[in-house]
Design a protein around this motif. Structure first.
Motif, mmCIF file in Angstrom:
data_model
loop_
_atom_site.group_PDB
_atom_site.id
_atom_site.type_symbol
_atom_site.label_atom_id
_atom_site.label_comp_id
_atom_site.label_asym_id
_atom_site.label_seq_id
_atom_site.Cartn_x
_atom_site.Cartn_y
_atom_site.Cartn_z
ATOM 1 N N VAL A 147 38.706 -0.117 -42.052
ATOM 2 C CA VAL A 147 39.616 0.991 -41.750
ATOM 3 C C VAL A 147 40.556 1.246 -42.926
ATOM 4 C CG1 VAL A 147 41.505 1.709 -40.244
ATOM 5 C CG2 VAL A 147 39.458 0.649 -39.266
ATOM 6 N N ALA A 148 41.072 0.168 -43.508
ATOM 7 C CA ALA A 148 41.966 0.351 -44.660
ATOM 8 C C ALA A 148 41.243 0.998 -45.830
ATOM 9 C CB ALA A 148 42.550 -1.007 -45.073
ATOM 10 N N GLU A 149 39.981 0.648 -46.045
ATOM 11 C CA GLU A 149 39.221 1.256 -47.136
ATOM 12 C C GLU A 149 39.020 2.737 -46.891
ATOM 13 O OE1 GLU A 149 37.430 1.387 -50.757
ATOM 14 O OE2 GLU A 149 38.481 -0.309 -49.835
ATOM 15 N N ARG A 150 38.702 3.113 -45.647
ATOM 16 C CA ARG A 150 38.518 4.536 -45.351
ATOM 17 C C ARG A 150 39.823 5.308 -45.505
ATOM 18 N NH1 ARG A 150 35.109 2.600 -41.094
ATOM 19 N NH2 ARG A 150 36.836 2.839 -39.597
ATOM 20 N N VAL A 151 40.928 4.716 -45.032
ATOM 21 C CA VAL A 151 42.223 5.393 -45.169
ATOM 22 C C VAL A 151 42.591 5.538 -46.638
ATOM 23 C CG1 VAL A 151 44.699 5.158 -44.733
ATOM 24 C CG2 VAL A 151 43.063 4.707 -42.899
ATOM 25 N N ARG A 152 42.336 4.532 -47.456
ATOM 26 C CA ARG A 152 42.635 4.600 -48.880
ATOM 27 C C ARG A 152 41.809 5.697 -49.564
ATOM 28 N NH1 ARG A 152 41.287 -0.086 -49.951
ATOM 29 N NH2 ARG A 152 43.268 -1.061 -49.389
ATOM 30 N N ASP A 157 51.757 6.754 -50.178
ATOM 31 C CA ASP A 157 52.394 5.493 -50.525
ATOM 32 C C ASP A 157 51.965 4.387 -49.561
ATOM 33 O OD1 ASP A 157 53.556 6.348 -48.247
ATOM 34 O OD2 ASP A 157 55.618 6.364 -49.011
ATOM 35 N N PHE A 158 52.456 3.199 -49.805
ATOM 36 C CA PHE A 158 52.041 2.034 -49.021
ATOM 37 C C PHE A 158 52.420 2.177 -47.555
ATOM 38 C CE2 PHE A 158 53.173 -2.090 -47.191
ATOM 39 C CZ PHE A 158 51.965 -2.745 -47.268
ATOM 40 N N GLN A 159 53.621 2.653 -47.277
ATOM 41 C CA GLN A 159 54.071 2.771 -45.893
ATOM 42 C C GLN A 159 53.243 3.799 -45.139
ATOM 43 O OE1 GLN A 159 56.223 0.722 -44.662
ATOM 44 N NE2 GLN A 159 56.260 1.597 -42.595
ATOM 45 N N ALA A 160 52.933 4.905 -45.781
ATOM 46 C CA ALA A 160 52.137 5.934 -45.104
ATOM 47 C C ALA A 160 50.718 5.423 -44.831
ATOM 48 C CB ALA A 160 52.092 7.203 -45.955
ATOM 49 N N ARG A 161 50.150 4.740 -45.819
ATOM 50 C CA ARG A 161 48.804 4.204 -45.592
ATOM 51 C C ARG A 161 48.816 3.153 -44.481
ATOM 52 N NH1 ARG A 161 48.078 4.354 -51.332
ATOM 53 N NH2 ARG A 161 48.510 2.101 -51.444
ATOM 54 N N ARG A 162 49.893 2.358 -44.461
ATOM 55 C CA ARG A 162 49.954 1.330 -43.412
ATOM 56 C C ARG A 162 50.039 1.971 -42.032
ATOM 57 N NH1 ARG A 162 54.377 -3.628 -43.063
ATOM 58 N NH2 ARG A 162 53.523 -4.581 -41.153
ATOM 59 N N GLN A 163 50.848 2.995 -41.885
ATOM 60 C CA GLN A 163 50.937 3.684 -40.597
ATOM 61 C C GLN A 163 49.608 4.331 -40.219
ATOM 62 O OE1 GLN A 163 54.176 6.449 -40.921
ATOM 63 N NE2 GLN A 163 55.769 4.830 -40.960
ATOM 64 N N ALA A 164 48.915 4.885 -41.217
ATOM 65 C CA ALA A 164 47.613 5.493 -40.939
ATOM 66 C C ALA A 164 46.590 4.435 -40.519
ATOM 67 C CB ALA A 164 47.114 6.250 -42.173
ATOM 68 N N VAL A 165 46.625 3.274 -41.178
ATOM 69 C CA VAL A 165 45.705 2.192 -40.801
ATOM 70 C C VAL A 165 45.979 1.731 -39.374
ATOM 71 C CG1 VAL A 165 45.117 -0.206 -41.275
ATOM 72 C CG2 VAL A 165 45.254 1.419 -43.137
ATOM 73 N N GLU A 166 47.271 1.570 -39.029
ATOM 74 C CA GLU A 166 47.599 1.127 -37.676
ATOM 75 C C GLU A 166 47.151 2.156 -36.642
ATOM 76 O OE1 GLU A 166 48.605 -1.754 -36.904
ATOM 77 O OE2 GLU A 166 48.949 -2.477 -38.952
ATOM 78 N N GLN A 167 47.363 3.440 -36.943
ATOM 79 C CA GLN A 167 46.941 4.482 -36.018
ATOM 80 C C GLN A 167 45.415 4.487 -35.866
ATOM 81 O OE1 GLN A 167 48.667 6.338 -34.054
ATOM 82 N NE2 GLN A 167 46.922 7.547 -33.283
ATOM 83 N N ARG A 168 44.711 4.364 -37.002
ATOM 84 C CA ARG A 168 43.247 4.348 -36.941
ATOM 85 C C ARG A 168 42.734 3.129 -36.181
ATOM 86 N NH1 ARG A 168 39.964 6.874 -40.566
ATOM 87 N NH2 ARG A 168 41.732 8.317 -40.771
ATOM 88 N N LEU A 169 43.395 1.993 -36.374
ATOM 89 C CA LEU A 169 42.980 0.790 -35.645
ATOM 90 C C LEU A 169 43.187 0.961 -34.141
ATOM 91 C CD1 LEU A 169 44.280 -2.133 -37.894
ATOM 92 C CD2 LEU A 169 41.906 -1.583 -37.353
ATOM 93 N N ARG A 170 44.301 1.596 -33.772
ATOM 94 C CA ARG A 170 44.509 1.845 -32.347
ATOM 95 C C ARG A 170 43.415 2.745 -31.793
ATOM 96 N NH1 ARG A 170 50.075 1.689 -33.883
ATOM 97 N NH2 ARG A 170 50.062 3.915 -34.346
ATOM 98 N N GLU A 171 43.012 3.737 -32.565
ATOM 99 C CA GLU A 171 41.932 4.626 -32.114
ATOM 100 C C GLU A 171 40.606 3.871 -31.987
ATOM 101 O OE1 GLU A 171 41.827 7.733 -34.945
ATOM 102 O OE2 GLU A 171 43.755 8.632 -34.335
ATOM 103 N N VAL A 172 40.342 2.998 -32.962
ATOM 104 C CA VAL A 172 39.089 2.222 -32.905
ATOM 105 C C VAL A 172 39.084 1.300 -31.691
ATOM 106 C CG1 VAL A 172 37.765 0.428 -34.076
ATOM 107 C CG2 VAL A 172 38.671 2.370 -35.375
ATOM 108 N N VAL A 173 40.230 0.627 -31.447
ATOM 109 C CA VAL A 173 40.304 -0.282 -30.300
ATOM 110 C C VAL A 173 40.166 0.499 -29.001
ATOM 111 C CG1 VAL A 173 41.824 -1.835 -29.047
ATOM 112 C CG2 VAL A 173 41.642 -2.017 -31.526
ATOM 113 N N ALA A 174 40.794 1.668 -28.918
ATOM 114 C CA ALA A 174 40.669 2.497 -27.715
ATOM 115 C C ALA A 174 39.223 2.930 -27.507
ATOM 116 C CB ALA A 174 41.594 3.707 -27.812
#
Length: 359
Positions: A96-101, A108-125
């Protein structure tokens, strides 16, 4: 409540590691969780709630019944399933982090981190939705299998009830399942009689198609029928019904067959074929006398080999001759002329199917 919870966990641990180690496993669990408690043991303000909710219950992220917080209770080593689960989660987060990158190269790092967390929540859902769909499909399949099994049981019960309701095909007794107990016993008596007669003929030593063998078979059958009749009459005179008399006749026929088999085996054991086989087996075993510590042990082994060969030969002769006698006395199927005209192919196939079923 704490005592009940502790005893419940002790029983579970005893099933996994044995009664001797169950208390130690529970003690280690409590010690480990107290040490991991934020603020230490003094931070536990509700001991009963902490023990029932956190301290005592087994906790495992995987489905292995031996696992407790990633450690196998019997061995104390790391749980392989938990290790695989953690590795899978790390791989999923890295993907997920690779796709977001790749999608947000300038973030920036904070935006990518928030995007990774959001994408992970979507994947888990999405995984939860798929798991729920699989559980629903499994439940539907189980319901279908259960319904099919219930229908099969109902059909079998109906068929069994219909079979039990059929009258006897011989005497016409109602609700006999197609054959009442008396008629079934009579059929079994006839089968046993035929086998006993064939056994006597096989052990007499006369050719199966000779007049002496036919006369012996007739006299033997008459004597056995008389003995069976006496057994049935004895039961009737003692106040038994027809079913008891038929069962007594069947037992008498089985006893006669056993007696005739023993007599035939003894007679065939004295035949030239059995003697020849016994001599060959004894000689073959005698050539192995060097494998035995004494000459007496070698002689005993040779004698035992001869007896076994004699017995096997007698059993083989009895089986072969009695089978040949029964086959010769079985009436051959009636041959019908080949049909002519229309439907000849179908009639020929039906005739082959009937012959196969008869066989």
């Amino acid at each position: 409540m704490v005592e009940q919870a502790a005893r419940r966990e002790l029983r579970y641990a005893a099933n996994v590691v044995g009664p001797e180690r169950a208390a130690g496993v529970l003690t280690e669990r409590l010690t480990r969780r107290l040490a991991a408690q934020p603020g230490g043991p003094d931070a536990v303000t509700d001991p009963v709630g902490w023990l029932r909710g956190r301290g005592l219950p087994r906790s495992s992220p995987c489905a292995d019944a031996r696992c407790d917080e990633g450690t196998l209770m019997p061995t104390g080593t790391a749980c392989e399933r938990c290790v695989e689960l953690r590795a899978e989660r790390r791989r999923r987060r890295a993907c997920v982090a690779e796709r977001v990158r790749a999608e947000l190269p300038d973030a920036d790092f904070q935006a990518r981190r928030q995007a990774v967390e959001q994408r992970l929540r979507e994947v888990v859902a999405a995984d939860l939705v798929r798991d729920e769909e699989r559980r629903r499909q499994a439940a539907e399949a189980e319901a279908v299998r259960t319904a099919a099994a219930q229908r099969a049981r109902a059909e079998a019960a109906a068929a069994e009830q219909a079979r039990r309701a059929r009258p006897c095909r011989q005497c016409g007794a109602p609700e006999a399942g197609g054959l009442c107990g008396v008629c079934r016993a009579q059929e079994e008596i006839e089968v046993l009689l035929r086998q006993a007669v064939a056994t006597v003929v096989a052990g007499c030593g006369h050719p199966a198609d000779s007049s002496a063998a036919a006369a012996l078979a007739a006299s033997t059958e008459a004597a056995m029928r008389a003995r069976i009749q006496r057994a049935c009459d004895q039961i009737r005179s003692d106040g038994g019904n027809e079913v008891s008399a038929a069962v007594a006749g069947r037992l008498a026929a089985a006893s006669l067959l056993h007696e005739r088999c023993q007599s035939a085996l003894q007679a065939l054991g004295r035949s030239p074929e059995a003697k020849a086989e016994a001599g060959q087996a004894r000689a073959a075993q005698g050539r192995r006398r060097h494998l035995y510590p004494t000459a007496q042990a070698a002689e005993q082994a040779a004698a035992a080999a001869g007896r076994e060969a004699r017995q096997r030969t007698a059993e083989h002769l009895l089986t072969a001759r009695s089978t040949a006698w029964l086959a010769a006395r079985t009436p051959a199927p009636t041959e019908h002329p080949a049909p002519q005209g229309r439907g000849a192919v179908y009639a020929a196939g039906a005739a082959k199917a009937r012959a196969a079923m008869a066989t």
